[in-house]
Design a protein around this motif. Sequence first.
Motif, PDB file in Angstrom:
ATOM      1  N   GLU A 111      38.726  38.996  44.044  1.00 29.37           N
ATOM      2  CA  GLU A 111      39.940  39.747  43.917  1.00 29.37           C
ATOM      3  C   GLU A 111      39.815  40.969  43.340  1.00 29.37           C
ATOM      4  O   GLU A 111      40.229  41.960  43.585  1.00 29.37           O
TER       5      GLU A 111
ATOM      6  N   SER B 152      42.719  45.972  47.684  1.00 25.11           N
ATOM      7  CA  SER B 152      44.060  45.414  47.026  1.00 25.11           C
ATOM      8  C   SER B 152      44.740  46.262  46.285  1.00 25.11           C
ATOM      9  O   SER B 152      44.213  46.900  45.354  1.00 25.11           O
TER      10      SER B 152
ATOM     11  N   ARG C 278      46.848  44.823  44.314  1.00 21.63           N
ATOM     12  CA  ARG C 278      47.457  43.992  43.028  1.00 21.63           C
ATOM     13  C   ARG C 278      46.145  44.017  42.049  1.00 21.63           C
ATOM     14  O   ARG C 278      45.045  43.645  42.134  1.00 21.63           O
TER      15      ARG C 278
ATOM     16  N   ASP D 269      43.012  33.494  47.017  1.00 23.18           N
ATOM     17  CA  ASP D 269      44.529  34.210  47.209  1.00 23.18           C
ATOM     18  C   ASP D 269      44.458  34.887  48.477  1.00 23.18           C
ATOM     19  O   ASP D 269      44.175  35.765  48.665  1.00 23.18           O
ATOM     20  N   PHE D 270      44.925  33.915  49.710  1.00 23.54           N
ATOM     21  CA  PHE D 270      45.072  34.353  50.972  1.00 23.54           C
ATOM     22  C   PHE D 270      45.804  35.705  51.238  1.00 23.54           C
ATOM     23  O   PHE D 270      45.943  36.491  52.095  1.00 23.54           O
ATOM     24  N   GLU D 271      46.952  35.697  50.174  1.00 25.67           N
ATOM     25  CA  GLU D 271      48.138  36.701  50.478  1.00 25.67           C
ATOM     26  C   GLU D 271      47.340  38.262  50.022  1.00 25.67           C
ATOM     27  O   GLU D 271      47.679  39.243  50.207  1.00 25.67           O
ATOM     28  N   GLN D 272      46.201  38.197  49.403  1.00 24.08           N
ATOM     29  CA  GLN D 272      45.279  39.173  49.073  1.00 24.08           C
ATOM     30  C   GLN D 272      44.124  39.350  50.230  1.00 24.08           C
ATOM     31  O   GLN D 272      43.963  40.640  50.383  1.00 24.08           O
TER      32      GLN D 272
ATOM     33  N   ILE E 140      44.099  38.457  53.398  1.00 30.53           N
ATOM     34  CA  ILE E 140      44.344  38.952  54.792  1.00 30.53           C
ATOM     35  C   ILE E 140      44.530  40.222  54.798  1.00 30.53           C
ATOM     36  O   ILE E 140      43.911  41.030  55.609  1.00 30.53           O
ATOM     37  N   PRO E 141      45.424  40.828  54.115  1.00 28.25           N
ATOM     38  CA  PRO E 141      45.616  42.367  53.969  1.00 28.25           C
ATOM     39  C   PRO E 141      44.014  43.120  53.844  1.00 28.25           C
ATOM     40  O   PRO E 141      43.876  44.170  54.381  1.00 28.25           O
TER      41      PRO E 141
END
Length: 195
Positions: free
Chosen positions: A76, A85, A87, A152-155, A157-158
Amino acid sequence: MMTNKEKILEIAKKNNGIILTNQVTEAKIPRAVLINMVNEEILFPVQRGIYVTDEGYIDDFYLLQARFPKGIFSHETALYLQGYSDRAPILPTMTFKYGTSTSRMKGEIRPVIVSSNFELGRIEIEKNGSKLIIYDVERTLVDLLKPRYDTDFEQFIPAIKRYTASKDKDINKLFKYAQHFGLEVELQKYIGGLL
């Protein structure tokens, strides 16, 4: 002829106002010159072995790279550093070769240990004027699919969506890495409908 002080300032100038103790040693300048420059408030200690001039800018990622020079920013953290990303990582992730002691890293970074393919996809980027060693985006996306890494798939996928929409994408390289790590089926699940 340049004085040792001038040599140190010259190195710092080329390095965003930052000088490392090992750079002084490599330049065969006595460390006492560093101490004098700190006492004269020409240089300011940031952390052990890292000094900055008045105009210098210290980036947190650069500090981590200087503290752990054998590490490569990955996962990440590499997504964030390459703009895939938004984040910023709370605990940056760095990958190290098998055999590296990680006990003093805990709490500062999240170390990932690999036994092979350490150099695969290694690149150097410039961020805020500092040079950082990271994995390219293709290696990063493949690393995030490895089953033993808690992604962290929330990061993810996008990031994969941004990647497939990017004009800089290299799908052949991405699949070559996936094949290399035995993850092409996994990658196909996420990328299939995006291409």
